[in-house]
Design an enzyme around this catalytic site. Structure first.
Site, PDB file in Angstrom:
ATOM      1  N   ARG A 276       2.398 -72.193  30.741  1.00 55.75           N
ATOM      2  CA  ARG A 276       3.557 -73.079  30.885  1.00 55.75           C
ATOM      3  C   ARG A 276       4.597 -72.800  29.799  1.00 55.75           C
ATOM      4  O   ARG A 276       5.804 -72.875  30.050  1.00 55.75           O
ATOM      5  CB  ARG A 276       3.141 -74.553  30.864  1.00 55.75           C
TER       6      ARG A 276
ATOM      7  N   GLU B  81       6.228 -69.759  30.958  1.00 55.22           N
ATOM      8  CA  GLU B  81       7.130 -70.134  32.047  1.00 55.22           C
ATOM      9  C   GLU B  81       8.414 -70.758  31.491  1.00 55.22           C
ATOM     10  O   GLU B  81       9.524 -70.456  31.950  1.00 55.22           O
ATOM     11  CB  GLU B  81       6.430 -71.118  32.981  1.00 55.22           C
TER      12      GLU B  81
ATOM     13  N   SER C 232      14.011 -67.443  12.879  1.00 56.16           N
ATOM     14  CA  SER C 232      12.801 -66.953  12.233  1.00 56.16           C
ATOM     15  C   SER C 232      11.553 -67.693  12.708  1.00 56.16           C
ATOM     16  O   SER C 232      11.558 -68.910  12.852  1.00 56.16           O
ATOM     17  CB  SER C 232      12.922 -67.119  10.715  1.00 56.16           C
TER      18      SER C 232
END
Length: 156
Positions: free
Chosen positions: A96, A99, A122
């Site tokens: 997820r 995604e 960073s």
């Protein structure tokens, strides 16, 4: 003296042993972080092999988890980072996040560059926080804060 670890296999084995001890002792990541004296996100990442712990923290974590001196020393070594092997992740929770970056990665990039210019956020000078909050529509929501220092690209 700081030492770098180049073979991630030893650190992965240590992470597995540490998680086993965490489960056996019925500890939370927060309890381990409290012993280390560091944030829960940093401590968890370190125990899972993604950061080196300062000596005092490594000793405290080692004592809490009943780790031997070699393990405590390895907790202090600078690791080979990267916890997701090649390819698309298969674990549903990690997928997820993958995604989310697939869907919003270009949006995040566009917004960062528009607001800051050419550079990066960073992951070294970085903070992470995860909170559970009530959803006004029922259930719960996860609020994840990624707080990284902006590093501008410098022409040379």
């Amino acid at each position: 003296m700081a030492h770098a670890q180049f073979d991630p296999a030893a650190r992965q084995a240590l992470a597995a042993a540490a998680v086993d001890a965490k489960i056996r002792k019925d500890l939370t990541w927060q309890q381990i972080a409290d012993a280390a004296g560091l944030s829960v996100a940093f401590t968890t990442a370190a125990v899972l092999g993604q950061h080196a712990l300062p000596e005092r923290s490594a000793r405290a974590v080692g004592e809490l988890l009943d780790l031997d001196a070699d393990a405590v020393r390895l907790l202090q070594a600078i690791p080979t980072r990267g916890s997701i092997p090649g390819g698309i992740p298969t674990d549903p929770t990690i997928y997820r996040f993958y995604e989310m970056l697939q869907v919003y990665g270009t949006t995040l990039k566009a917004l960062v560059h528009e607001q800051f210019g050419d550079g990066i956020i960073s992951a070294i000078n970085f903070r992470l926080d995860v909170k559970k909050v009530a959803d006004p529509e029922g259930g719960e929501r996860a609020v994840i804060t990624l707080d990284g220092k902006y590093l501008p690209t410098k022409p040379f």
